[in-house]
Design an enzyme around this catalytic site. Structure first.
Site, PDB file in Angstrom:
ATOM      1  N   TRP A 158       0.782  -1.130  -0.109  1.00 44.35           N
ATOM      2  CA  TRP A 158       0.027  -0.080   0.029  1.00 44.35           C
ATOM      3  C   TRP A 158       0.871   1.125  -0.137  1.00 44.35           C
ATOM      4  O   TRP A 158       0.378   2.333  -0.231  1.00 44.35           O
ATOM      5  CB  TRP A 158      -0.897   0.082   1.486  1.00 44.35           C
ATOM      6  CG  TRP A 158       0.032  -0.311   2.369  1.00 44.35           C
ATOM      7  CD1 TRP A 158       0.165  -1.701   3.071  1.00 44.35           C
ATOM      8  CD2 TRP A 158       0.524   0.590   3.209  1.00 44.35           C
ATOM      9  NE1 TRP A 158       1.132  -1.686   4.142  1.00 44.35           N
ATOM     10  CE2 TRP A 158       1.436  -0.368   4.276  1.00 44.35           C
ATOM     11  CE3 TRP A 158       0.933   1.885   3.372  1.00 44.35           C
ATOM     12  CZ2 TRP A 158       2.040   0.386   5.232  1.00 44.35           C
ATOM     13  CZ3 TRP A 158       1.975   2.492   4.135  1.00 44.35           C
ATOM     14  CH2 TRP A 158       2.518   1.382   5.120  1.00 44.35           C
ATOM     15  N   ASN A 159       2.008   1.348   0.292  1.00 43.06           N
ATOM     16  CA  ASN A 159       2.838   2.665   0.473  1.00 43.06           C
ATOM     17  C   ASN A 159       3.220   3.144  -0.671  1.00 43.06           C
ATOM     18  O   ASN A 159       3.378   4.255  -0.765  1.00 43.06           O
ATOM     19  CB  ASN A 159       3.999   2.213   1.337  1.00 43.06           C
ATOM     20  CG  ASN A 159       4.999   1.135   0.723  1.00 43.06           C
ATOM     21  OD1 ASN A 159       4.864   0.736  -0.128  1.00 43.06           O
ATOM     22  ND2 ASN A 159       6.505   1.045   1.451  1.00 43.06           N
ATOM     23  N   PRO A 183      -3.387  -5.744  -5.806  1.00 45.27           N
ATOM     24  CA  PRO A 183      -2.883  -4.607  -5.059  1.00 45.27           C
ATOM     25  C   PRO A 183      -3.291  -5.054  -3.843  1.00 45.27           C
ATOM     26  O   PRO A 183      -3.988  -5.612  -3.157  1.00 45.27           O
ATOM     27  CB  PRO A 183      -3.719  -3.472  -5.668  1.00 45.27           C
ATOM     28  CG  PRO A 183      -5.132  -3.965  -6.071  1.00 45.27           C
ATOM     29  CD  PRO A 183      -4.618  -5.576  -6.830  1.00 45.27           C
ATOM     30  N   SER A 239       6.490  -7.231   2.994  1.00 45.52           N
ATOM     31  CA  SER A 239       7.399  -7.708   4.223  1.00 45.52           C
ATOM     32  C   SER A 239       7.992  -8.778   3.912  1.00 45.52           C
ATOM     33  O   SER A 239       7.814  -9.681   3.223  1.00 45.52           O
ATOM     34  CB  SER A 239       6.571  -8.012   5.470  1.00 45.52           C
ATOM     35  OG  SER A 239       5.665  -8.671   5.196  1.00 45.52           O
ATOM     36  N   GLU A 260      10.968  -7.982  -3.466  1.00 45.08           N
ATOM     37  CA  GLU A 260      11.468  -6.631  -2.830  1.00 45.08           C
ATOM     38  C   GLU A 260      10.824  -6.656  -1.543  1.00 45.08           C
ATOM     39  O   GLU A 260       9.715  -6.076  -1.402  1.00 45.08           O
ATOM     40  CB  GLU A 260      10.928  -5.593  -3.884  1.00 45.08           C
ATOM     41  CG  GLU A 260      11.341  -5.772  -5.403  1.00 45.08           C
ATOM     42  CD  GLU A 260      12.778  -5.486  -5.370  1.00 45.08           C
ATOM     43  OE1 GLU A 260      13.545  -4.814  -4.660  1.00 45.08           O
ATOM     44  OE2 GLU A 260      12.974  -5.949  -6.328  1.00 45.08           O
ATOM     45  N   LEU A 261      11.628  -6.860  -0.572  1.00 47.04           N
ATOM     46  CA  LEU A 261      11.375  -7.007   0.861  1.00 47.04           C
ATOM     47  C   LEU A 261      11.616  -5.779   1.838  1.00 47.04           C
ATOM     48  O   LEU A 261      12.000  -4.677   1.291  1.00 47.04           O
ATOM     49  CB  LEU A 261      11.787  -8.317   1.227  1.00 47.04           C
ATOM     50  CG  LEU A 261      11.306  -9.679   0.375  1.00 47.04           C
ATOM     51  CD1 LEU A 261      11.829 -10.842   0.978  1.00 47.04           C
ATOM     52  CD2 LEU A 261       9.841  -9.656   0.027  1.00 47.04           C
ATOM     53  N   CYS A 294      10.526   1.489   1.948  1.00 44.68           N
ATOM     54  CA  CYS A 294      11.284   0.190   2.428  1.00 44.68           C
ATOM     55  C   CYS A 294      12.626   0.760   2.591  1.00 44.68           C
ATOM     56  O   CYS A 294      13.484   0.234   3.068  1.00 44.68           O
ATOM     57  CB  CYS A 294      11.108  -0.802   1.476  1.00 44.68           C
ATOM     58  SG  CYS A 294      11.212  -0.257  -0.295  1.00 44.68           S
ATOM     59  N   GLU A 468      14.308  -4.490  -9.955  1.00 40.02           N
ATOM     60  CA  GLU A 468      13.254  -3.881 -10.651  1.00 40.02           C
ATOM     61  C   GLU A 468      13.948  -2.537 -11.020  1.00 40.02           C
ATOM     62  O   GLU A 468      14.671  -1.879 -10.429  1.00 40.02           O
ATOM     63  CB  GLU A 468      11.941  -3.601  -9.780  1.00 40.02           C
ATOM     64  CG  GLU A 468      11.482  -4.992  -9.464  1.00 40.02           C
ATOM     65  CD  GLU A 468      10.158  -4.674  -8.858  1.00 40.02           C
ATOM     66  OE1 GLU A 468      10.048  -3.768  -7.932  1.00 40.02           O
ATOM     67  OE2 GLU A 468       9.270  -5.251  -8.756  1.00 40.02           O
TER      68      GLU A 468
HETATM   69  P1  NAP Z   1       2.829  -6.948   3.572  1.00 38.90           P
HETATM   70  O1  NAP Z   1       2.141  -7.115   4.770  1.00 38.90           O
HETATM   71  O2  NAP Z   1       3.898  -8.094   3.547  1.00 38.90           O
HETATM   72  O3  NAP Z   1       1.797  -6.877   2.413  1.00 38.90           O
HETATM   73  C1  NAP Z   1       2.356  -6.734   1.273  1.00 38.90           C
HETATM   74  C2  NAP Z   1       1.048  -7.081   0.273  1.00 38.90           C
HETATM   75  O4  NAP Z   1       1.115  -8.386   0.406  1.00 38.90           O
HETATM   76  C3  NAP Z   1      -0.211  -6.660   0.882  1.00 38.90           C
HETATM   77  O5  NAP Z   1      -1.183  -6.560  -0.244  1.00 38.90           O
HETATM   78  C4  NAP Z   1      -0.699  -8.075   1.445  1.00 38.90           C
HETATM   79  O6  NAP Z   1      -2.160  -8.151   1.631  1.00 38.90           O
HETATM   80  C5  NAP Z   1      -0.185  -9.132   0.520  1.00 38.90           C
HETATM   81  N1  NAP Z   1       0.208 -10.416   1.255  1.00 38.90           N
HETATM   82  C6  NAP Z   1       0.776 -10.633   2.506  1.00 38.90           C
HETATM   83  N2  NAP Z   1       0.971 -11.824   2.487  1.00 38.90           N
HETATM   84  C7  NAP Z   1       0.345 -12.459   1.219  1.00 38.90           C
HETATM   85  C8  NAP Z   1       0.324 -13.734   1.170  1.00 38.90           C
HETATM   86  N3  NAP Z   1       0.583 -14.969   1.931  1.00 38.90           N
HETATM   87  N4  NAP Z   1      -0.318 -14.056  -0.260  1.00 38.90           N
HETATM   88  C9  NAP Z   1      -0.817 -12.863  -0.742  1.00 38.90           C
HETATM   89  N5  NAP Z   1      -0.696 -11.707  -0.449  1.00 38.90           N
HETATM   90  C10 NAP Z   1      -0.066 -11.635   0.721  1.00 38.90           C
HETATM   91  O7  NAP Z   1       3.800  -5.799   3.516  1.00 38.90           O
HETATM   92  P2  NAP Z   1       3.118  -4.126   3.840  1.00 38.90           P
HETATM   93  O8  NAP Z   1       2.898  -4.050   5.340  1.00 38.90           O
HETATM   94  O9  NAP Z   1       1.743  -3.935   3.210  1.00 38.90           O
HETATM   95  O10 NAP Z   1       4.350  -3.412   3.301  1.00 38.90           O
HETATM   96  C11 NAP Z   1       5.218  -2.649   4.022  1.00 38.90           C
HETATM   97  C12 NAP Z   1       6.545  -3.835   3.683  1.00 38.90           C
HETATM   98  O11 NAP Z   1       6.753  -3.713   2.386  1.00 38.90           O
HETATM   99  C13 NAP Z   1       7.688  -3.121   4.520  1.00 38.90           C
HETATM  100  O12 NAP Z   1       8.414  -4.308   4.976  1.00 38.90           O
HETATM  101  C14 NAP Z   1       8.642  -2.557   3.315  1.00 38.90           C
HETATM  102  O13 NAP Z   1       9.683  -2.331   3.588  1.00 38.90           O
HETATM  103  C15 NAP Z   1       8.149  -3.590   2.126  1.00 38.90           C
HETATM  104  N6  NAP Z   1       8.509  -2.728   0.950  1.00 38.90           N
HETATM  105  C16 NAP Z   1       9.328  -3.105   0.133  1.00 38.90           C
HETATM  106  C17 NAP Z   1       9.518  -2.330  -1.084  1.00 38.90           C
HETATM  107  C18 NAP Z   1      10.755  -2.835  -1.683  1.00 38.90           C
HETATM  108  O14 NAP Z   1      10.995  -2.407  -2.977  1.00 38.90           O
HETATM  109  N7  NAP Z   1      12.009  -3.510  -1.189  1.00 38.90           N
HETATM  110  C19 NAP Z   1       8.988  -1.491  -1.413  1.00 38.90           C
HETATM  111  C20 NAP Z   1       7.861  -1.210  -0.612  1.00 38.90           C
HETATM  112  C21 NAP Z   1       7.703  -1.883   0.643  1.00 38.90           C
HETATM  113  P3  NAP Z   1      -2.710  -8.169   3.160  1.00 38.90           P
HETATM  114  O15 NAP Z   1      -2.294  -6.638   3.643  1.00 38.90           O
HETATM  115  O16 NAP Z   1      -4.290  -8.427   2.844  1.00 38.90           O
HETATM  116  O17 NAP Z   1      -1.953  -9.263   3.812  1.00 38.90           O
END
Ligand code: NAP
Length: 489
Positions: A158-159, A183, A239, A260-261, A294, A468
């Protein structure tokens, strides 16, 4: 619709599967909230495994024709999409601020950044060259060609509701892949608006499919994608925990996977740095999207000789940051995405204070309440505190004091993560030494902002696999095929 958009049709609240904008097969819908007010912005279909399977089938049907287009034809469609996204940038920025909370100026910046991937990959599409290899036998000719991997999927956070999608989709489309995109449940409207614009650009039905879900249905959608033999590549941003779970599931179908975590970026200020420039860079690297990126600086390391001076100037600048709803002018810090995020940041700060951290600046969010967290600077921080090891994902800047270069490299690398790192120094030898010694995928030297469509974005260690952006981004959606032609006389 509670939002005032110039082009009201961009507020699409149905999912996109093939040529249809549609409801979920169960008929269930889920609310999307404005994080600044907790007001309901609208609802979207709460899709499930059956819907995801339909989206995968549509992407599979659309694949032969899309893959069969010349790279030039796909490039033209990406350019058209780029123009439409750019023309709709104000409406898209309004949508981003409404559902993700970031200040409107940042949302405008995100739209430009997101669109730049369409432009870049429209150009790269025509440059996906193969190789001709000197043969090992006189009667043979050896070629390597690059081919689209097939149906790909993207799961995004979402960020960056627009940029995280277009960074993946543009590279996938340039490579000749079709896509299923899921999304984040918090930010589906930006994704669906991008889908409307893709249709207007002439991207054929089924090439882009958008499956909306809820926090409860995400895992079901993700599992369906991972277990599908049809989906040959999965690109996930989110994450580390979720990335590991998806990678484990995707292993069962031996998919190409790009992750990308999470990060835990260090921001180092050496005693030879320009302190004012370092303060400027620190503000940019820490407080963008209220600290919810991130690549946000998570740990500041400042050399002992200049520590107090830096803290004084940085703290004074942080106190100037205005907190408020992202839609208001001059707001620098919007709300955190939800109550869970607020709770996490509150807990990390309380833990640091309990272990001896000093609170140097804690902006006042007054009557705003809700998910607004004040921009905070902490000193006397040490590695026993939770925030030294965890991604804060909030507007909190913990400052460690260090003595010398080798110590700070050891401290900076003392983390499972390795996404981004920043440092300030005017010593050119040190710049190379430190940049090479830091364990991460991206280094910013004398800058707090490093992302661009033209360079590879990604991490090492628990921060991910793959890249990416840049010319490298195409690799995630392509296969190499080696062709050996014999009998040449
Ligand atoms: P998240 O909880 O891992 O969720 C990311 C997306 O994945 C959400 O749409 C989430 O949906 C979905 N998701 C999670 N587990 C899933 C599964 N088992 N199957 C299908 N979909 C799943 O992360 P967030 O809190 O939204 O985002 C923040 C994290 O993203 C931070 O750790 C940040 O560092 C990282 N991030 C990394 C980058 C990069 O390029 N490295 C860029 C931006 C953000 P739900 O919310 O419904 O679980």
């Amino acid at each position: 619709m509670v939002l005032k958009l110039t082009d009201g049709a961009l507020f699409q609240s149905k999912a996109l599967i093939g040529a249809r904008v549609c409801e979920s097969s169960s008929g269930s819908r889920v609310e999307v909230l404005d994080p600044a007010t907790s007001q309901v912005l609208g609802t979207v279909p709460e899709m499930n495994s059956t819907d995801t399977q339909s989206a995968i089938s549509e992407a599979e049907k659309a694949l032969p024709a899309w893959r069969g287009l010349t790279a030039g034809a796909r490039s033209d469609l990406l350019k058209k999409w780029y123009q439409l996204v750019t023309a709709a940038s104000e409406d898209l920025a309004i949508l981003i601020t409404a559902e993700c909370g970031k200040p409107i100026a940042e949302s405008r910046g995100e739209v430009a950044y997101a669109a730049s991937f369409l432009q870049w990959y429209a150009e790269e599409a025509t440059r996906a060259y193969g190789d001709i290899i000197p043969p090992h036998q006189a009667d043979k000719r050896l070629l390597v060609i690059k081919q689209s991997i097939g149906v790909a999927a993207a799961i995004t956070p979402w960020n960056f509701p627009a940029a995280m999608i277009l960074r993946k989709v543009a590279a996938a489309f340039a490579s000749g892949c079709t896509m299923v995109v899921k999304p984040a449940p918090q930010t589906p409207f930006t994704a669906l608006a991008l889908g409307v614009l893709a249709g207007r650009a002439g991207i054929p039905a089924g090439v882009l499919n958008i499956v909306t879900g809820s926090i409860d249905s995400s895992i079901e959608i993700g599992t369906t994608i991972c277990k599908s033999q049809t989906v040959r590549a999965l690109s996930f941003t989110g994450s580390t925990g979720a990335g590991i779970s998806l990678a484990e599931q995707a292993a069962s179908t031996v998919k190409k996977i790009s992750l990308e975590l999470g990060g835990n970026a260090s921001f180092i200020v050496f005693d030879d740095a320009d302190i004012d420039e370092a303060v400027k860079g620190a503000l940019a690297a820490k407080f963008r999207n209220s600290g919810q990126t991130c690549v946000c600086a998570n740990r500041f390391f400042v050399q002992a000789e200049i520590h107090d001076k830096f803290v004084e100037k940085f703290t004074a600048a942080v106190k100037q940051l205005r907190v408020g709803p992202g839609s208001e002018a001059d707001v620098a810090i919007g709300p955190l995405i939800d109550a869970r995020a607020f709770e996490k940041v509150t807990t990390l700060v309380a833990d640091a204070v309990r272990h001896g951290a000093n609170v140097e600046a804690e902006g006042d969010v007054g009557l705003l309440g809700g998910h607004f967290f004040p921009p905070t600077v902490l000193t006397a921080v040490n590695s026993k505190m939770q925030l030294a090891h965890e991604e804060i994902f909030g507007p909190v800047a913990p400052i460690f004091k260090f003595d010398n270069e080798s110590d700070v490299i050891r401290l900076a690398n003392d983390t499972e993560f390795g996404l981004a790192s920043y440092f300030y120094s005017k010593d050119i030898s040190r710049c190379f030494r430190v940049a090479e010694a830091i364990e991460c995928g991206m280094v910013g030297i004398n800058t707090g902002m490093l992302s661009t469509a033209t360079a590879p974005f990604g991490g090492v260690k628990s921060s991910g696999i793959g890249r990416e952006g840049g010319r490298y981004g195409l690799d995630e959606y392509q296969e190499l095929k080696y062709i050996c032609l014999g009998g040449i006389t």
